[in-house]
Motif scaffolding. Structure first.
Motif, PDB file in Angstrom:
ATOM      1  N   ASN A  61       0.217   9.120  -8.802  1.00 57.93           N
ATOM      2  CA  ASN A  61       0.326   7.763  -8.260  1.00 57.93           C
ATOM      3  C   ASN A  61       1.742   7.214  -8.428  1.00 57.93           C
ATOM      4  O   ASN A  61       2.272   6.569  -7.516  1.00 57.93           O
ATOM      5  N   GLU A  62       2.366   7.457  -9.582  1.00 62.28           N
ATOM      6  CA  GLU A  62       3.739   7.012  -9.799  1.00 62.28           C
ATOM      7  C   GLU A  62       4.695   7.693  -8.826  1.00 62.28           C
ATOM      8  O   GLU A  62       5.592   7.059  -8.269  1.00 62.28           O
ATOM      9  N   PHE A  63       4.500   8.974  -8.598  1.00 64.85           N
ATOM     10  CA  PHE A  63       5.346   9.726  -7.668  1.00 64.85           C
ATOM     11  C   PHE A  63       5.189   9.194  -6.249  1.00 64.85           C
ATOM     12  O   PHE A  63       6.176   9.024  -5.524  1.00 64.85           O
ATOM     13  N   ARG A  64       3.939   8.914  -5.853  1.00 69.25           N
ATOM     14  CA  ARG A  64       3.684   8.378  -4.511  1.00 69.25           C
ATOM     15  C   ARG A  64       4.343   7.013  -4.335  1.00 69.25           C
ATOM     16  O   ARG A  64       4.903   6.720  -3.278  1.00 69.25           O
ATOM     17  N   GLU A  65       4.279   6.164  -5.350  1.00 67.22           N
ATOM     18  CA  GLU A  65       4.889   4.841  -5.268  1.00 67.22           C
ATOM     19  C   GLU A  65       6.418   4.943  -5.255  1.00 67.22           C
ATOM     20  O   GLU A  65       7.086   4.242  -4.497  1.00 67.22           O
ATOM     21  N   LYS A  66       6.961   5.837  -6.062  1.00 66.65           N
ATOM     22  CA  LYS A  66       8.408   5.983  -6.161  1.00 66.65           C
ATOM     23  C   LYS A  66       9.008   6.468  -4.844  1.00 66.65           C
ATOM     24  O   LYS A  66      10.051   5.994  -4.409  1.00 66.65           O
ATOM     25  N   HIS A  67       8.345   7.410  -4.186  1.00 68.52           N
ATOM     26  CA  HIS A  67       8.872   8.019  -2.969  1.00 68.52           C
ATOM     27  C   HIS A  67       8.215   7.475  -1.696  1.00 68.52           C
ATOM     28  O   HIS A  67       8.421   8.034  -0.624  1.00 68.52           O
ATOM     29  N   ASN A  68       7.429   6.415  -1.826  1.00 70.40           N
ATOM     30  CA  ASN A  68       6.771   5.756  -0.695  1.00 70.40           C
ATOM     31  C   ASN A  68       5.976   6.757   0.155  1.00 70.40           C
ATOM     32  O   ASN A  68       6.144   6.851   1.369  1.00 70.40           O
ATOM     33  N   ASP A  76       0.252   0.258   4.638  1.00 72.76           N
ATOM     34  CA  ASP A  76       1.409  -0.004   3.796  1.00 72.76           C
ATOM     35  C   ASP A  76       1.275  -1.412   3.235  1.00 72.76           C
ATOM     36  O   ASP A  76       1.241  -2.375   3.994  1.00 72.76           O
ATOM     37  N   PRO A  77       1.191  -1.590   1.924  1.00 73.98           N
ATOM     38  CA  PRO A  77       0.989  -2.919   1.357  1.00 73.98           C
ATOM     39  C   PRO A  77       2.191  -3.838   1.550  1.00 73.98           C
ATOM     40  O   PRO A  77       2.067  -5.045   1.477  1.00 73.98           O
ATOM     41  N   ARG A  78       3.387  -3.301   1.837  1.00 73.31           N
ATOM     42  CA  ARG A  78       4.571  -4.130   1.989  1.00 73.31           C
ATOM     43  C   ARG A  78       4.694  -4.723   3.387  1.00 73.31           C
ATOM     44  O   ARG A  78       5.400  -5.684   3.587  1.00 73.31           O
ATOM     45  N   GLN A  79       4.036  -4.128   4.389  1.00 72.64           N
ATOM     46  CA  GLN A  79       4.124  -4.635   5.746  1.00 72.64           C
ATOM     47  C   GLN A  79       3.035  -5.672   5.988  1.00 72.64           C
ATOM     48  O   GLN A  79       1.949  -5.573   5.435  1.00 72.64           O
ATOM     49  N   PRO A  80       3.326  -6.669   6.843  1.00 69.25           N
ATOM     50  CA  PRO A  80       2.286  -7.647   7.152  1.00 69.25           C
ATOM     51  C   PRO A  80       1.162  -6.988   7.934  1.00 69.25           C
ATOM     52  O   PRO A  80       1.382  -5.990   8.620  1.00 69.25           O
ATOM     53  N   PRO A  81      -0.048  -7.523   7.835  1.00 64.37           N
ATOM     54  CA  PRO A  81      -1.164  -6.908   8.557  1.00 64.37           C
ATOM     55  C   PRO A  81      -0.942  -6.973  10.061  1.00 64.37           C
ATOM     56  O   PRO A  81      -0.322  -7.901  10.580  1.00 64.37           O
ATOM     57  N   LYS A  82      -1.447  -5.956  10.749  1.00 58.73           N
ATOM     58  CA  LYS A  82      -1.292  -5.872  12.200  1.00 58.73           C
ATOM     59  C   LYS A  82      -2.132  -6.951  12.864  1.00 58.73           C
ATOM     60  O   LYS A  82      -3.216  -7.289  12.391  1.00 58.73           O
ATOM     61  N   GLU A  83      -1.615  -7.441  14.004  1.00 56.01           N
ATOM     62  CA  GLU A  83      -2.358  -8.457  14.736  1.00 56.01           C
ATOM     63  C   GLU A  83      -3.495  -7.795  15.482  1.00 56.01           C
ATOM     64  O   GLU A  83      -3.326  -6.748  16.094  1.00 56.01           O
ATOM     65  N   GLY A  84      -4.630  -8.436  15.478  1.00 54.17           N
ATOM     66  CA  GLY A  84      -5.802  -7.886  16.150  1.00 54.17           C
ATOM     67  C   GLY A  84      -5.878  -8.367  17.581  1.00 54.17           C
ATOM     68  O   GLY A  84      -4.881  -8.669  18.218  1.00 54.17           O
TER      69      GLY A  84
END
Length: 98
Positions: A61-68, A76-84
């Motif tokens: 999990n740390e590796f996945r978070e570090k290297h996105n 992707d938790p950093r992007q805003p949710p897509k418009e429906g």
């Protein structure tokens, strides 16, 4: 199950045990301590393996978070949710009406 069964049996009774692919004749009092020690060792090994599994999961999990790194279909938790469908009404839909 075998240990519980052998505890109720006469210690001088014959019993057979597979050792290295060979069936050997022993008595219950010789076999029972070996079976109990094997069970204890298996319990310890299971405990250490479960601890290693948890630590490797944390490392992953740390590796996945570090290297996105994201799995397919994972948001992707950093992007805003897509418009429906509601967000698409205000824009052009590409349909020509005459």
């Amino acid at each position: 199950l075998v240990i519980e069964t052998l505890r109720e049996v006469d210690p001088t009774r014959k019993c057979y045990r597979m050792v290295g692919g060979i069936l050997v004749e022993r008595t219950v009092k010789e076999v029972l301590p070996a079976l109990e020690s094997n069970r204890e060792q298996i319990s310890k090994i299971i405990e250490t393996l479960s601890q290693q599994l948890q630590s490797k999961g944390r490392e992953l999990n740390e590796f996945r978070e570090k290297h996105n790194i994201r799995l397919v279909g994972e948001d992707d938790p950093r992007q805003p949710p897509k418009e429906g469908a509601e967000g698409a009404k205000g824009g052009s839909t590409g349909v020509l009406v005459s």
